[in-house]
Design a protein around this motif. Structure first.
Motif, PDB file in Angstrom:
ATOM      1  N   LEU A  27     -35.187 -26.826 -16.306  1.00 23.57           N
ATOM      2  CA  LEU A  27     -36.341 -26.100 -15.788  1.00 23.57           C
ATOM      3  C   LEU A  27     -37.518 -26.215 -16.754  1.00 23.57           C
ATOM      4  O   LEU A  27     -37.328 -26.327 -17.959  1.00 23.57           O
ATOM      5  CB  LEU A  27     -35.992 -24.625 -15.602  1.00 23.57           C
ATOM      6  CG  LEU A  27     -34.883 -24.321 -14.614  1.00 23.57           C
ATOM      7  CD1 LEU A  27     -34.595 -22.823 -14.605  1.00 23.57           C
ATOM      8  CD2 LEU A  27     -35.248 -24.791 -13.230  1.00 23.57           C
ATOM      9  N   PHE A  28     -38.711 -26.159 -16.217  1.00 25.81           N
ATOM     10  CA  PHE A  28     -39.925 -26.135 -17.019  1.00 25.81           C
ATOM     11  C   PHE A  28     -40.540 -24.753 -16.897  1.00 25.81           C
ATOM     12  O   PHE A  28     -40.708 -24.245 -15.803  1.00 25.81           O
ATOM     13  CB  PHE A  28     -40.913 -27.199 -16.531  1.00 25.81           C
ATOM     14  CG  PHE A  28     -40.384 -28.595 -16.673  1.00 25.81           C
ATOM     15  CD1 PHE A  28     -40.400 -29.228 -17.900  1.00 25.81           C
ATOM     16  CD2 PHE A  28     -39.845 -29.254 -15.586  1.00 25.81           C
ATOM     17  CE1 PHE A  28     -39.901 -30.503 -18.035  1.00 25.81           C
ATOM     18  CE2 PHE A  28     -39.349 -30.531 -15.718  1.00 25.81           C
ATOM     19  CZ  PHE A  28     -39.374 -31.160 -16.945  1.00 25.81           C
ATOM     20  N   GLY A  29     -40.816 -24.109 -18.012  1.00 24.75           N
ATOM     21  CA  GLY A  29     -41.390 -22.777 -17.998  1.00 24.75           C
ATOM     22  C   GLY A  29     -40.348 -21.682 -18.098  1.00 24.75           C
ATOM     23  O   GLY A  29     -40.660 -20.556 -18.412  1.00 24.75           O
ATOM     24  N   VAL A  34     -30.617 -27.121 -13.720  1.00 24.10           N
ATOM     25  CA  VAL A  34     -30.409 -27.259 -12.284  1.00 24.10           C
ATOM     26  C   VAL A  34     -29.276 -28.248 -12.044  1.00 24.10           C
ATOM     27  O   VAL A  34     -29.233 -29.315 -12.661  1.00 24.10           O
ATOM     28  CB  VAL A  34     -31.688 -27.767 -11.583  1.00 24.10           C
ATOM     29  CG1 VAL A  34     -31.442 -28.001 -10.100  1.00 24.10           C
ATOM     30  CG2 VAL A  34     -32.838 -26.804 -11.797  1.00 24.10           C
ATOM     31  N   TYR A  35     -28.362 -27.868 -11.157  1.00 24.69           N
ATOM     32  CA  TYR A  35     -27.276 -28.743 -10.716  1.00 24.69           C
ATOM     33  C   TYR A  35     -27.455 -28.978  -9.224  1.00 24.69           C
ATOM     34  O   TYR A  35     -27.578 -28.022  -8.457  1.00 24.69           O
ATOM     35  CB  TYR A  35     -25.909 -28.093 -10.961  1.00 24.69           C
ATOM     36  CG  TYR A  35     -25.551 -27.963 -12.422  1.00 24.69           C
ATOM     37  CD1 TYR A  35     -24.798 -28.948 -13.051  1.00 24.69           C
ATOM     38  CD2 TYR A  35     -25.970 -26.871 -13.165  1.00 24.69           C
ATOM     39  CE1 TYR A  35     -24.472 -28.831 -14.395  1.00 24.69           C
ATOM     40  CE2 TYR A  35     -25.642 -26.750 -14.506  1.00 24.69           C
ATOM     41  CZ  TYR A  35     -24.895 -27.735 -15.108  1.00 24.69           C
ATOM     42  OH  TYR A  35     -24.568 -27.628 -16.435  1.00 24.69           O
ATOM     43  N   LEU A  36     -27.502 -30.243  -8.803  1.00 27.60           N
ATOM     44  CA  LEU A  36     -27.613 -30.571  -7.384  1.00 27.60           C
ATOM     45  C   LEU A  36     -26.218 -30.795  -6.821  1.00 27.60           C
ATOM     46  O   LEU A  36     -25.407 -31.506  -7.414  1.00 27.60           O
ATOM     47  CB  LEU A  36     -28.474 -31.822  -7.197  1.00 27.60           C
ATOM     48  CG  LEU A  36     -29.906 -31.713  -7.728  1.00 27.60           C
ATOM     49  CD1 LEU A  36     -30.637 -33.038  -7.547  1.00 27.60           C
ATOM     50  CD2 LEU A  36     -30.654 -30.582  -7.038  1.00 27.60           C
ATOM     51  N   MET A  37     -25.947 -30.188  -5.655  1.00 30.14           N
ATOM     52  CA  MET A  37     -24.644 -30.310  -5.022  1.00 30.14           C
ATOM     53  C   MET A  37     -24.663 -31.447  -4.003  1.00 30.14           C
ATOM     54  O   MET A  37     -25.720 -31.797  -3.467  1.00 30.14           O
ATOM     55  CB  MET A  37     -24.270 -28.988  -4.338  1.00 30.14           C
ATOM     56  CG  MET A  37     -24.125 -27.836  -5.326  1.00 30.14           C
ATOM     57  SD  MET A  37     -23.569 -26.296  -4.565  1.00 30.14           S
ATOM     58  CE  MET A  37     -25.048 -25.750  -3.735  1.00 30.14           C
ATOM     59  N   THR A  44     -28.997 -23.128  -9.826  1.00 28.89           N
ATOM     60  CA  THR A  44     -29.932 -22.985 -10.933  1.00 28.89           C
ATOM     61  C   THR A  44     -29.357 -21.937 -11.872  1.00 28.89           C
ATOM     62  O   THR A  44     -28.990 -20.844 -11.437  1.00 28.89           O
ATOM     63  CB  THR A  44     -31.317 -22.530 -10.436  1.00 28.89           C
ATOM     64  OG1 THR A  44     -31.763 -23.438  -9.422  1.00 28.89           O
ATOM     65  CG2 THR A  44     -32.326 -22.522 -11.574  1.00 28.89           C
ATOM     66  N   VAL A  45     -29.241 -22.294 -13.136  1.00 26.42           N
ATOM     67  CA  VAL A  45     -28.713 -21.357 -14.131  1.00 26.42           C
ATOM     68  C   VAL A  45     -29.809 -21.057 -15.154  1.00 26.42           C
ATOM     69  O   VAL A  45     -30.573 -21.935 -15.536  1.00 26.42           O
ATOM     70  CB  VAL A  45     -27.438 -21.894 -14.829  1.00 26.42           C
ATOM     71  CG1 VAL A  45     -26.299 -21.989 -13.848  1.00 26.42           C
ATOM     72  CG2 VAL A  45     -27.667 -23.246 -15.469  1.00 26.42           C
ATOM     73  N   TYR A  46     -29.885 -19.798 -15.537  1.00 22.72           N
ATOM     74  CA  TYR A  46     -30.882 -19.343 -16.512  1.00 22.72           C
ATOM     75  C   TYR A  46     -30.144 -18.822 -17.735  1.00 22.72           C
ATOM     76  O   TYR A  46     -29.094 -18.201 -17.616  1.00 22.72           O
ATOM     77  CB  TYR A  46     -31.747 -18.227 -15.921  1.00 22.72           C
ATOM     78  CG  TYR A  46     -32.541 -18.658 -14.720  1.00 22.72           C
ATOM     79  CD1 TYR A  46     -33.812 -19.208 -14.865  1.00 22.72           C
ATOM     80  CD2 TYR A  46     -32.034 -18.514 -13.434  1.00 22.72           C
ATOM     81  CE1 TYR A  46     -34.555 -19.602 -13.765  1.00 22.72           C
ATOM     82  CE2 TYR A  46     -32.766 -18.914 -12.321  1.00 22.72           C
ATOM     83  CZ  TYR A  46     -34.019 -19.451 -12.493  1.00 22.72           C
ATOM     84  OH  TYR A  46     -34.748 -19.848 -11.398  1.00 22.72           O
ATOM     85  N   TYR A  47     -30.731 -19.063 -18.916  1.00 22.02           N
ATOM     86  CA  TYR A  47     -30.138 -18.627 -20.179  1.00 22.02           C
ATOM     87  C   TYR A  47     -31.086 -17.668 -20.881  1.00 22.02           C
ATOM     88  O   TYR A  47     -32.302 -17.730 -20.689  1.00 22.02           O
ATOM     89  CB  TYR A  47     -29.885 -19.826 -21.096  1.00 22.02           C
ATOM     90  CG  TYR A  47     -29.083 -20.920 -20.446  1.00 22.02           C
ATOM     91  CD1 TYR A  47     -27.708 -20.820 -20.320  1.00 22.02           C
ATOM     92  CD2 TYR A  47     -29.706 -22.059 -19.954  1.00 22.02           C
ATOM     93  CE1 TYR A  47     -26.960 -21.824 -19.716  1.00 22.02           C
ATOM     94  CE2 TYR A  47     -28.969 -23.066 -19.348  1.00 22.02           C
ATOM     95  CZ  TYR A  47     -27.606 -22.944 -19.229  1.00 22.02           C
ATOM     96  OH  TYR A  47     -26.879 -23.935 -18.625  1.00 22.02           O
TER      97      TYR A  47
END
Length: 76
Positions: A27-29, A34-37, A44-47
């Motif tokens: 991700l930017f920002g 992101v993982y595409l299925m 989408t995972v956030y840390y």
């Protein structure tokens, strides 16, 4: 149909890579990946700032109706 789930889990970005493999993109920002299925959906995972998993958002528009599941990760 959107669903929200909360759970307690402590997993690092590195550990998630071991489980899911390398992401399709970053991700930017925001600090996340992101993982595409194969079925056209995406995860989408956030840390957080310590590289610990903070949130997972799963979107799937396979049937032309976007469904979103949001999983909020709590450390305690």
């Amino acid at each position: 149909m959107n669903k929200e789930i909360s759970c307690v889990l402590k997993i690092s970005q590195k550990e998630l890579y071991e489980i899911l493999g390398e992401p399709s993109g970053s991700l930017f920002g925001s600090y996340g990946d992101v993982y595409l299925m194969e079925n056209g959906g995406r995860i989408t995972v956030y840390y957080d700032n310590d590289s610990l998993l903070k949130e997972i958002v799963i979107k799937n528009d396979l049937i032309k109706t976007e469904v979103e599941i949001k999983i909020t990760i709590k450390k305690e």
